[in-house]
Design a protein around this motif. Structure first.
Motif, PDB file in Angstrom:
ATOM      1  N   THR A 235       8.850  12.833  -0.657  1.00 33.34           N
ATOM      2  CA  THR A 235       8.082  12.451  -2.176  1.00 33.34           C
ATOM      3  C   THR A 235       8.144  11.048  -2.434  1.00 33.34           C
ATOM      4  O   THR A 235       8.598  10.567  -1.926  1.00 33.34           O
ATOM      5  CB  THR A 235       8.475  12.930  -2.922  1.00 33.34           C
ATOM      6  OG1 THR A 235      10.365  13.520  -2.672  1.00 33.34           O
ATOM      7  CG2 THR A 235       8.412  15.185  -2.376  1.00 33.34           C
ATOM      8  N   ASP A 236       7.145  10.526  -3.319  1.00 33.23           N
ATOM      9  CA  ASP A 236       7.285   9.679  -3.803  1.00 33.23           C
ATOM     10  C   ASP A 236       8.816   8.683  -3.838  1.00 33.23           C
ATOM     11  O   ASP A 236       9.118   9.565  -4.842  1.00 33.23           O
ATOM     12  CB  ASP A 236       6.347   8.986  -4.792  1.00 33.23           C
ATOM     13  CG  ASP A 236       4.661   9.673  -4.593  1.00 33.23           C
ATOM     14  OD1 ASP A 236       4.443   9.915  -3.584  1.00 33.23           O
ATOM     15  OD2 ASP A 236       4.262   9.739  -5.147  1.00 33.23           O
ATOM     16  N   ASN A 237       9.450   7.849  -4.005  1.00 30.70           N
ATOM     17  CA  ASN A 237      10.159   7.137  -4.137  1.00 30.70           C
ATOM     18  C   ASN A 237       9.671   5.503  -3.677  1.00 30.70           C
ATOM     19  O   ASN A 237       8.987   5.152  -3.075  1.00 30.70           O
ATOM     20  CB  ASN A 237      10.577   7.695  -3.022  1.00 30.70           C
ATOM     21  CG  ASN A 237      11.339   7.168  -2.032  1.00 30.70           C
ATOM     22  OD1 ASN A 237      11.771   6.556  -1.887  1.00 30.70           O
ATOM     23  ND2 ASN A 237      10.590   8.123  -0.920  1.00 30.70           N
TER      24      ASN A 237
ATOM     25  N   GLY B 253       4.093   3.520   2.627  1.00 30.03           N
ATOM     26  CA  GLY B 253       5.257   3.463   2.136  1.00 30.03           C
ATOM     27  C   GLY B 253       5.645   4.332   2.249  1.00 30.03           C
ATOM     28  O   GLY B 253       6.599   4.798   3.071  1.00 30.03           O
ATOM     29  N   HIS B 254       4.553   5.367   2.224  1.00 26.21           N
ATOM     30  CA  HIS B 254       4.821   7.155   2.555  1.00 26.21           C
ATOM     31  C   HIS B 254       5.523   6.488   4.312  1.00 26.21           C
ATOM     32  O   HIS B 254       6.062   7.668   5.260  1.00 26.21           O
ATOM     33  CB  HIS B 254       3.970   8.342   2.652  1.00 26.21           C
ATOM     34  CG  HIS B 254       4.299   8.487   1.633  1.00 26.21           C
ATOM     35  ND1 HIS B 254       4.958   9.618   1.081  1.00 26.21           N
ATOM     36  CD2 HIS B 254       2.583   8.426   0.479  1.00 26.21           C
ATOM     37  CE1 HIS B 254       4.766   9.741   0.006  1.00 26.21           C
ATOM     38  NE2 HIS B 254       3.584   9.597  -0.680  1.00 26.21           N
ATOM     39  N   VAL B 255       4.358   6.262   5.045  1.00 27.99           N
ATOM     40  CA  VAL B 255       4.696   6.317   6.822  1.00 27.99           C
ATOM     41  C   VAL B 255       6.119   5.088   6.843  1.00 27.99           C
ATOM     42  O   VAL B 255       7.005   5.990   7.766  1.00 27.99           O
ATOM     43  CB  VAL B 255       4.080   5.110   7.516  1.00 27.99           C
ATOM     44  CG1 VAL B 255       4.023   4.587   8.827  1.00 27.99           C
ATOM     45  CG2 VAL B 255       2.393   6.181   7.158  1.00 27.99           C
TER      46      VAL B 255
ATOM     47  N   ASN C 236       0.439  -1.497   0.002  1.00 33.41           N
ATOM     48  CA  ASN C 236       0.564  -0.090   0.045  1.00 33.41           C
ATOM     49  C   ASN C 236       0.739   1.342  -0.065  1.00 33.41           C
ATOM     50  O   ASN C 236       1.653   1.113   0.632  1.00 33.41           O
ATOM     51  CB  ASN C 236      -0.848   0.200   1.529  1.00 33.41           C
ATOM     52  CG  ASN C 236      -2.179   0.963   1.734  1.00 33.41           C
ATOM     53  OD1 ASN C 236      -1.588   2.268   0.629  1.00 33.41           O
ATOM     54  ND2 ASN C 236      -2.836   0.210   1.668  1.00 33.41           N
ATOM     55  N   HIS C 237       0.497   2.055  -1.045  1.00 35.81           N
ATOM     56  CA  HIS C 237       2.102   3.442  -0.705  1.00 35.81           C
ATOM     57  C   HIS C 237       1.580   4.054   0.631  1.00 35.81           C
ATOM     58  O   HIS C 237       2.642   5.107   0.255  1.00 35.81           O
ATOM     59  CB  HIS C 237       1.369   3.906  -2.292  1.00 35.81           C
ATOM     60  CG  HIS C 237       1.719   5.025  -2.757  1.00 35.81           C
ATOM     61  ND1 HIS C 237       2.613   5.507  -3.025  1.00 35.81           N
ATOM     62  CD2 HIS C 237       1.971   6.508  -1.888  1.00 35.81           C
ATOM     63  CE1 HIS C 237       2.939   6.624  -3.584  1.00 35.81           C
ATOM     64  NE2 HIS C 237       2.241   7.643  -2.816  1.00 35.81           N
ATOM     65  N   LEU C 238       0.282   4.744   1.352  1.00 32.45           N
ATOM     66  CA  LEU C 238       0.307   4.664   2.168  1.00 32.45           C
ATOM     67  C   LEU C 238       1.195   4.177   3.074  1.00 32.45           C
ATOM     68  O   LEU C 238       1.566   4.927   3.368  1.00 32.45           O
ATOM     69  CB  LEU C 238      -1.283   5.477   2.376  1.00 32.45           C
ATOM     70  CG  LEU C 238      -1.860   5.594   1.164  1.00 32.45           C
ATOM     71  CD1 LEU C 238      -3.142   5.702   1.753  1.00 32.45           C
ATOM     72  CD2 LEU C 238      -1.901   7.722   0.833  1.00 32.45           C
TER      73      LEU C 238
HETATM   74 ZN    ZN Z   1       2.886   9.198  -2.266  1.00 33.80          ZN
END
Ligand code: ZN
Ligand code: KG4
Length: 327
Positions: A289-291, A112-114, A108-110
């Motif tokens: 930011t996204d990575n 990932g951010h965490v 889950n991308h979210l």
């Molecule tokens: Zn993102």
């Protein structure tokens, strides 16, 4: 050795991690291709991901000084995000895992951010997380690894989206956040923009701020730098206030700030100064930011939790905070 792939929006990114150590994190940003359209064009994003993923993958392996045969897992963002864009990463991951006979990890991308915060230090639970990006504004409570509870969500626009729209009204390019931050350095936060749903602990609202900026700009009597500084200040104070409300009602040992908006130095500093929590983890701007490294960091914990899969993965564009396939 985890290979992680991220293609949910407008960054094509591949990373290699040895357990939780980032060995490489390569990113091809599509921003300049979308800029002339004023925002991300989904079809164009998919095509650019398809064109660049091979090169980005090869560089990620080279930078980590490994070959495909060294990999033990392939992790990939399966949602939330743009369907066509996600599918490019998922298809690449499915093909790699199949040909190498290794398991897949649907991330889950979210999450990932965490988990990007892990690159700055260890998580100490319970932790309170503010995730502010182009698509999401959430407060999340974590009582243990991968234990996510949604505390607050946005009722309308996301925080990063608000930056992008304000920037557009001021004639600045997409994505607006970094441009607003730069312009705000020349201005003063003199305009008292609205703070909607102020006393509601579980809700954010940013569309009123956007409308207030639009109204101000329509008068023709304004200073762009003051608008940028005032909007940035209001967004910082809204995030701080909402986190304060959560801190009043929940035991918290650590604060984690993540997502693209926390690449903003003013907002990082404002929250650190405003909140009474000493233990704060904020990823470096490049990991906000996204990575793909953040996807690999989450995958490391997914694997420990038995969440690797042998079956083909599918796409979950509307995924919330839950695990893919669990909603
Ligand atoms: Zn993102
Ligand atoms: O996390 P992210 O890269 O992608 C999403 O998952 O959405 O966040 C992108 C968002 C954009 O809205 C962008 O304007 C915002 O993060 N952003 C910033 C800054 N850098 C990126 N907002 C404020 N200040 C910044 N320096």
């Amino acid at each position: 050795m985890i290979l992680a792939i991220e293609t949910s929006c407008d960054e094509t990114s591949v990373a290699v991690l040895n357990e939780a150590t980032i060995c490489s994190n390569v990113l091809f940003s599509q921003i300049k291709h979308h800029q002339k359209h004023g925002g991300v064009v989904p079809e164009l994003a998919s095509r650019l991901h398809a064109e660049h993923i091979d090169t980005v993958l090869k560089r990620a392996l080279d930078d980590a000084s490994i070959t495909l045969s060294d990999l033990t897992h392939v992790a990939v963002t399966v949602g939330p995000g743009l369907e066509g864009a996600l599918l490019v990463g998922i298809t690449a991951a499915n093909a790699l895992a199949q040909s190498l006979s290794i398991p897949l990890v649907p991330v889950n991308h979210l999450h990932g951010h965490v988990y990007a915060a892990l690159a700055s230090g260890d998580m100490i639970f319970p932790s309170l997380i503010c995730l502010a990006s182009g698509g999401h504004t959430m407060i999340i409570y974590m009582t243990g690894p991968l234990q996510f509870e949604l505390i607050a969500n946005t009722m309308d626009d996301a925080c990063g989206e608000c930056f992008d729209k304000v920037a557009r009204m001021l004639g600045l390019p997409y994505p607006g956040g970094p441009h607003i931050e730069r312009l705000a350095n020349d201005g003063r936060p003199t305009i008292d923009f609205p703070h909607p749903v102020k006393h509601q602990a579980n809700a954010f609202s940013f569309s009123g701020l956007k409308t207030a900026v639009m109204t101000k700009v329509a008068t023709g009597d304004y200073d762009s730098a003051d608008i940028a500084a005032s909007a940035q200040h209001r967004i910082a104070s809204v995030l701080a206030h909402k986190l304060q409300l959560s801190l009043h009602s929940l035991p918290v040992n650590q604060l984690i700030l993540c997502g693209g908006v926390f690449a903003n130095a003013y907002i990082r500093q404002y929250l650190c100064d405003a909140l009474p929590i000493k233990n704060t983890l904020i990823p470096a701007p490049k990991l906000c930011t996204d990575n793909a490294a953040m996807i690999g960091l989450a995958a490391h914990h997914y694997i420990a939790d038995g969440r690797a899969k042998d079956a083909y993965l599918s796409c979950h564009p509307q995924l919330g905070l839950s695990f893919p396939g669990a909603q």
